[in-house]
Design an enzyme around this catalytic site. Sequence first.
Site, PDB file in Angstrom:
ATOM      1  N   HIS A 166      -0.993   4.507  -0.624  1.00 52.66           N
ATOM      2  CA  HIS A 166      -1.982   5.462  -0.114  1.00 52.66           C
ATOM      3  C   HIS A 166      -1.571   6.900  -0.284  1.00 52.66           C
ATOM      4  O   HIS A 166      -1.576   7.687   0.672  1.00 52.66           O
ATOM      5  CB  HIS A 166      -2.281   5.177   1.359  1.00 52.66           C
ATOM      6  CG  HIS A 166      -3.230   4.038   1.545  1.00 52.66           C
ATOM      7  ND1 HIS A 166      -4.490   4.045   1.002  1.00 52.66           N
ATOM      8  CD2 HIS A 166      -3.105   2.872   2.207  1.00 52.66           C
ATOM      9  CE1 HIS A 166      -5.090   2.914   1.299  1.00 52.66           C
ATOM     10  NE2 HIS A 166      -4.290   2.183   2.032  1.00 52.66           N
TER      11      HIS A 166
ATOM     12  N   ASP B 116       0.813  -1.217   0.000  1.00 51.25           N
ATOM     13  CA  ASP B 116       0.000   0.000   0.000  1.00 51.25           C
ATOM     14  C   ASP B 116       0.845   1.266   0.000  1.00 51.25           C
ATOM     15  O   ASP B 116       1.784   1.378   0.772  1.00 51.25           O
ATOM     16  CB  ASP B 116      -0.860   0.054   1.282  1.00 51.25           C
ATOM     17  CG  ASP B 116      -1.900  -1.036   1.336  1.00 51.25           C
ATOM     18  OD1 ASP B 116      -2.903  -0.846   2.033  1.00 51.25           O
ATOM     19  OD2 ASP B 116      -1.697  -2.092   0.697  1.00 51.25           O
TER      20      ASP B 116
ATOM     21  N   ASP C  52      -5.877   7.416  -1.989  1.00 53.25           N
ATOM     22  CA  ASP C  52      -6.649   7.734  -0.778  1.00 53.25           C
ATOM     23  C   ASP C  52      -5.763   8.018   0.420  1.00 53.25           C
ATOM     24  O   ASP C  52      -4.698   7.427   0.586  1.00 53.25           O
ATOM     25  CB  ASP C  52      -7.633   6.616  -0.405  1.00 53.25           C
ATOM     26  CG  ASP C  52      -8.903   6.665  -1.230  1.00 53.25           C
ATOM     27  OD1 ASP C  52      -9.504   5.594  -1.449  1.00 53.25           O
ATOM     28  OD2 ASP C  52      -9.288   7.767  -1.658  1.00 53.25           O
ATOM     29  N   ARG C  53      -6.241   8.899   1.263  1.00 52.95           N
ATOM     30  CA  ARG C  53      -5.599   9.298   2.510  1.00 52.95           C
ATOM     31  C   ARG C  53      -4.408  10.235   2.319  1.00 52.95           C
ATOM     32  O   ARG C  53      -4.373  11.321   2.888  1.00 52.95           O
ATOM     33  CB  ARG C  53      -5.170   8.101   3.356  1.00 52.95           C
ATOM     34  CG  ARG C  53      -6.326   7.217   3.800  1.00 52.95           C
ATOM     35  CD  ARG C  53      -5.814   6.250   4.829  1.00 52.95           C
ATOM     36  NE  ARG C  53      -6.650   5.075   4.908  1.00 52.95           N
ATOM     37  CZ  ARG C  53      -7.750   4.976   5.624  1.00 52.95           C
ATOM     38  NH1 ARG C  53      -8.165   5.987   6.318  1.00 52.95           N
ATOM     39  NH2 ARG C  53      -8.458   3.861   5.633  1.00 52.95           N
TER      40      ARG C  53
ATOM     41  N   HIS D 184      -2.743  -4.597   2.324  1.00 44.41           N
ATOM     42  CA  HIS D 184      -4.075  -4.318   2.904  1.00 44.41           C
ATOM     43  C   HIS D 184      -4.097  -4.034   4.399  1.00 44.41           C
ATOM     44  O   HIS D 184      -4.997  -3.375   4.888  1.00 44.41           O
ATOM     45  CB  HIS D 184      -4.994  -5.499   2.581  1.00 44.41           C
ATOM     46  CG  HIS D 184      -6.440  -5.267   2.841  1.00 44.41           C
ATOM     47  ND1 HIS D 184      -7.109  -4.136   2.444  1.00 44.41           N
ATOM     48  CD2 HIS D 184      -7.370  -6.040   3.446  1.00 44.41           C
ATOM     49  CE1 HIS D 184      -8.372  -4.224   2.794  1.00 44.41           C
ATOM     50  NE2 HIS D 184      -8.564  -5.364   3.408  1.00 44.41           N
TER      51      HIS D 184
ATOM     52  N   ASP E  74     -24.532  15.672 -11.349  1.00 48.56           N
ATOM     53  CA  ASP E  74     -23.693  16.483 -12.216  1.00 48.56           C
ATOM     54  C   ASP E  74     -22.494  17.071 -11.475  1.00 48.56           C
ATOM     55  O   ASP E  74     -21.832  17.976 -11.973  1.00 48.56           O
ATOM     56  CB  ASP E  74     -24.529  17.594 -12.868  1.00 48.56           C
ATOM     57  CG  ASP E  74     -25.082  18.543 -11.824  1.00 48.56           C
ATOM     58  OD1 ASP E  74     -25.744  19.532 -12.186  1.00 48.56           O
ATOM     59  OD2 ASP E  74     -24.860  18.304 -10.612  1.00 48.56           O
TER      60      ASP E  74
ATOM     61  N   GLU F 224     -20.826  22.698   2.466  1.00 45.90           N
ATOM     62  CA  GLU F 224     -20.863  23.788   3.434  1.00 45.90           C
ATOM     63  C   GLU F 224     -21.726  23.393   4.628  1.00 45.90           C
ATOM     64  O   GLU F 224     -21.393  23.664   5.770  1.00 45.90           O
ATOM     65  CB  GLU F 224     -21.467  25.012   2.747  1.00 45.90           C
ATOM     66  CG  GLU F 224     -20.777  26.303   3.126  1.00 45.90           C
ATOM     67  CD  GLU F 224     -21.325  27.480   2.352  1.00 45.90           C
ATOM     68  OE1 GLU F 224     -21.800  27.284   1.224  1.00 45.90           O
ATOM     69  OE2 GLU F 224     -21.285  28.590   2.898  1.00 45.90           O
TER      70      GLU F 224
ATOM     71  N   ASP G 293      -3.946  -0.317  -3.612  1.00 47.30           N
ATOM     72  CA  ASP G 293      -4.097   0.810  -2.674  1.00 47.30           C
ATOM     73  C   ASP G 293      -3.063   1.895  -2.930  1.00 47.30           C
ATOM     74  O   ASP G 293      -2.313   2.300  -2.041  1.00 47.30           O
ATOM     75  CB  ASP G 293      -4.039   0.322  -1.217  1.00 47.30           C
ATOM     76  CG  ASP G 293      -5.387  -0.192  -0.759  1.00 47.30           C
ATOM     77  OD1 ASP G 293      -5.547  -0.423   0.444  1.00 47.30           O
ATOM     78  OD2 ASP G 293      -6.291  -0.364  -1.599  1.00 47.30           O
TER      79      ASP G 293
ATOM     80  N   ASN H  18      -8.398  -2.593  -2.750  1.00 47.89           N
ATOM     81  CA  ASN H  18      -9.782  -2.247  -2.426  1.00 47.89           C
ATOM     82  C   ASN H  18     -10.040  -0.741  -2.499  1.00 47.89           C
ATOM     83  O   ASN H  18     -11.189  -0.308  -2.602  1.00 47.89           O
ATOM     84  CB  ASN H  18     -10.200  -2.805  -1.058  1.00 47.89           C
ATOM     85  CG  ASN H  18      -9.401  -2.210   0.072  1.00 47.89           C
ATOM     86  OD1 ASN H  18      -8.178  -2.242   0.066  1.00 47.89           O
ATOM     87  ND2 ASN H  18     -10.071  -1.665   1.060  1.00 47.89           N
ATOM     88  N   HIS H  19      -8.981   0.056  -2.499  1.00 48.43           N
ATOM     89  CA  HIS H  19      -9.181   1.495  -2.615  1.00 48.43           C
ATOM     90  C   HIS H  19      -9.210   1.977  -4.051  1.00 48.43           C
ATOM     91  O   HIS H  19      -9.448   3.155  -4.322  1.00 48.43           O
ATOM     92  CB  HIS H  19      -8.105   2.265  -1.832  1.00 48.43           C
ATOM     93  CG  HIS H  19      -8.438   2.415  -0.384  1.00 48.43           C
ATOM     94  ND1 HIS H  19      -8.959   3.578   0.148  1.00 48.43           N
ATOM     95  CD2 HIS H  19      -8.341   1.533   0.640  1.00 48.43           C
ATOM     96  CE1 HIS H  19      -9.171   3.395   1.442  1.00 48.43           C
ATOM     97  NE2 HIS H  19      -8.818   2.169   1.767  1.00 48.43           N
TER      98      HIS H  19
ATOM     99  N   ASP I 175     -25.801  13.893  -6.222  1.00 48.54           N
ATOM    100  CA  ASP I 175     -25.377  15.034  -7.011  1.00 48.54           C
ATOM    101  C   ASP I 175     -24.761  14.560  -8.329  1.00 48.54           C
ATOM    102  O   ASP I 175     -23.551  14.559  -8.512  1.00 48.54           O
ATOM    103  CB  ASP I 175     -24.362  15.832  -6.171  1.00 48.54           C
ATOM    104  CG  ASP I 175     -23.785  17.015  -6.935  1.00 48.54           C
ATOM    105  OD1 ASP I 175     -22.651  17.403  -6.603  1.00 48.54           O
ATOM    106  OD2 ASP I 175     -24.461  17.519  -7.849  1.00 48.54           O
TER     107      ASP I 175
ATOM    108  N   ARG J 216     -13.970  -5.457   8.732  1.00 51.99           N
ATOM    109  CA  ARG J 216     -13.968  -4.711   7.490  1.00 51.99           C
ATOM    110  C   ARG J 216     -15.342  -4.634   6.871  1.00 51.99           C
ATOM    111  O   ARG J 216     -15.644  -3.749   6.115  1.00 51.99           O
ATOM    112  CB  ARG J 216     -13.079  -5.411   6.469  1.00 51.99           C
ATOM    113  CG  ARG J 216     -11.706  -5.713   6.947  1.00 51.99           C
ATOM    114  CD  ARG J 216     -10.795  -4.591   6.621  1.00 51.99           C
ATOM    115  NE  ARG J 216      -9.418  -5.001   6.686  1.00 51.99           N
ATOM    116  CZ  ARG J 216      -8.428  -4.211   6.335  1.00 51.99           C
ATOM    117  NH1 ARG J 216      -8.674  -3.007   5.906  1.00 51.99           N
ATOM    118  NH2 ARG J 216      -7.192  -4.653   6.403  1.00 51.99           N
TER     119      ARG J 216
ATOM    120  N   ASP K 100     -31.237  29.967  -2.432  1.00 50.93           N
ATOM    121  CA  ASP K 100     -31.882  29.952  -3.746  1.00 50.93           C
ATOM    122  C   ASP K 100     -32.503  28.594  -4.005  1.00 50.93           C
ATOM    123  O   ASP K 100     -32.653  28.179  -5.142  1.00 50.93           O
ATOM    124  CB  ASP K 100     -30.848  30.294  -4.835  1.00 50.93           C
ATOM    125  CG  ASP K 100     -29.729  29.266  -4.856  1.00 50.93           C
ATOM    126  OD1 ASP K 100     -28.905  29.294  -5.766  1.00 50.93           O
ATOM    127  OD2 ASP K 100     -29.681  28.412  -3.922  1.00 50.93           O
TER     128      ASP K 100
ATOM    129  N   HIS L 146      -3.952  -8.289  -3.363  1.00 51.70           N
ATOM    130  CA  HIS L 146      -4.005  -7.211  -2.379  1.00 51.70           C
ATOM    131  C   HIS L 146      -4.469  -7.637  -0.986  1.00 51.70           C
ATOM    132  O   HIS L 146      -3.830  -7.334   0.007  1.00 51.70           O
ATOM    133  CB  HIS L 146      -4.895  -6.078  -2.883  1.00 51.70           C
ATOM    134  CG  HIS L 146      -5.011  -4.958  -1.893  1.00 51.70           C
ATOM    135  ND1 HIS L 146      -3.977  -4.085  -1.626  1.00 51.70           N
ATOM    136  CD2 HIS L 146      -6.016  -4.597  -1.061  1.00 51.70           C
ATOM    137  CE1 HIS L 146      -4.352  -3.231  -0.686  1.00 51.70           C
ATOM    138  NE2 HIS L 146      -5.587  -3.508  -0.331  1.00 51.70           N
TER     139      HIS L 146
END
Lengths: 629, 163
Positions: A179, A177, A209-210, A388, A563, A612, A206, A238-239, A561, A361, A605, A290
Amino acid sequence: MEKVTTNLGLSKSASWGSVAAILIQKWYRFTMARLEMRRRYSLSIFQSIEYADEQDQLILVSSQAKLELWWKTANQNGLVSQIFTSPSAPQVVDEGLCLKEFEKKIDVPDSYYGPRLSFPLTAEDANALLHAFRNEQLLHARYVLQLLSETRRVLKEMPNITHLSTSYSKEITVCGDLHGNLDDLLLIFYKNGLPSEQNRYVFNGDFVDRGKNSMEILIILFAFLLIYPNDLHLNRGNHEDYIMNLRYGFTKEVSKKYKDHWKQILCLLRDVFSWLPLATIIDSKVLILHGGISDTTDLDFLNALERNKVRDRTDVGIILFSLKNSAYIHERKKETQDLHILDILWSDPRSQNGCTPNKCRGGGCYFGPDVTAKLFARYNLKMLIRSHEFKPEGYEISHDGKVITIFSASNYYEEGSNRGAYIKLNPELTPRFVQYQVSKFTRRKNLVGTIESAALKSLREKIYAHRSELTSAFAQYDTNGTGRISVNDWAEAMESVLQLELPWRMLRPQLVQMNPDGEVDFMSCFYDLKMGQPTKEAQPALAETLCRYRKDLEIIFNIIDKDHSGLISFEEFSQTWRLFTSHLGIEVEDDSIDKLVLSIDYNKDGHIDFNEFLEAFHVVHRLEKKANS
Amino acid sequence: MEFGAVFSHRDQTVNAVVAEIEKKITKAFEVFDRESNKTVDVREIGCIIRSLGCFPNEAEVQELLDQVNIEVEDPSGFVHLDKFLPVMTKVLLDERFQPIPEDVLLHAFESLKGYLLRQNVILCCFSGEPFTQEEMEDMLNVAVDPETNILHYRDYLPKLVID
């Protein structure tokens, strides 16, 4: 550790001198032991929270009945199709798009001083990339997209399981990993040389991420893959998964670095990830993948399945988790591609025999030495190399030398938390481990302090997020209403509410106050924490819930979301929130969330910037606020 | 009947105390139990004993290990919780290996005459129960002022004593 036994003659009065020496040594060892204990439990705090987090992630459903209700309700509101249909790559980035198309459509301005790649890539391009990233430059979006589309083209040609042979090269290096820790990758290349025909590498998943340089790591690895397709090999981790990236930082990284093209990049990346090979086998004896294996792992089946067709973890995960408590898990059928791949990417070895669902996990299983032995016998294997799992020394050997865990991200939790390592495999297939750590610390005591305070900070946030549950658990022990309970009762309450197996008695002095009678003042653990933004409109319970499920809500909002605008409509938000709370069985007044949103709707609106909104429920440590103000 | 009642109450209290101690030991043990299978590497036992607030010297650690019946020479030795627990429980109940007060420690430093020169510190490390190479380097790095090569024990002492 060797004992230094040289005997230098002491000129001072030897008897009192040695007694004094012994005293000092005793104290010293005592202090070092306490330091070591603090270091260990800090690491175990990080690990427990990390695993609990990963499990929580899709704990949207916890039983068959609830899942059915969820589907029914969601269907009625038309939300199912929204939530559960993930956008697929062709919608945004056409399969047909090739290098020339990107060149035409995306302009690279003269003001750009970063590397300009020309395909097919050469070692010179790779060097330019390394140089640029060392100087914290970004690769222009056009080159990123070109690189990714070329990578996809090359990966598509590869089988699910790559077979290598050590016959014509000296050694093969296997890394675990990373990461997003670019420094570690650069350090590995520095110590071990760049990838080439004479210097072959396998990277075991992996990559992202992080850490904050996931994009750069991918760019470097893919570039070398294109230049040396027979000498640099990548296994999926897995990431390398769209939902994990939403939660663990990679999506955010890309959207920040590539403000205009991140949607295209992420879509193309999803495809690339789905085409990453699943495993590598060296000399038909060493299996590298992995996570791990299960008692139903079938390498022939694994090689034959269509790896790019596997659904994203969210779909698989939701179904699996919903039936977590039922017998389904035990009836896993070999033919199910998704389960097979889940096992490969998520399983962990354990010393107890057998194969049990990996409840930590929430995916894959725990496999014992007997499972390993059976697989080895069936396919005539000698060793399993997997990653992993975080390891303080960068590697660990288990199952009587048959299974090796290799973890290459040093300082994973915090500066100084752990070493990284890589394996050198020679033609005899004997592994040699090389360890490293990106920065050097000589004052061990300060180091432990840093790790410890970071760990405790995470833990206190979890405590805050469970405030009402904890308060009522404490109250149950406090029959006289004194506000104090025994240490034992306090520890039991903490463990049962937070579901974290930690040495609570040892942590107690850092978390809560104790009076001279030896009783714990249980409310004192909330004293130094409070919510980020003042949310006068929020009922305390509501605020706490938002705090606890912040990450889950973030993922769900991101899925809705479509778009990727960062905004969702008021109705979508309301509906989702209602579904979520009713599923979790949380009592909230019907219009409480609406009132809350209105009070925070800065745009006013009819749309909500959910990032936020969620920011408002970030736990802030009072002491930190003082320092910053 | 009265006596019976008194004894049974006392037994309950004693049992509660013992249970509490056993829980404390088990939890400390678990922090070092890598594989969650109730065993730890024998070399970590000293650490565990000390983290429970005890203050043994190396010989005393060895003595405890003998009671648990483990050979320290064998590097692959593991200690099982079931064997360790009764021995350690007795240690805590008997309140053995209590920490030495700070002022005694200060006295120990003073007896080695004022501030210590680095060479003397090294000598000190070789007598008594000698430090290992690693321990010695560690102590030298933290305790000795690199510019003057002197250990100002009054500065060092709080570092040793305070958590």
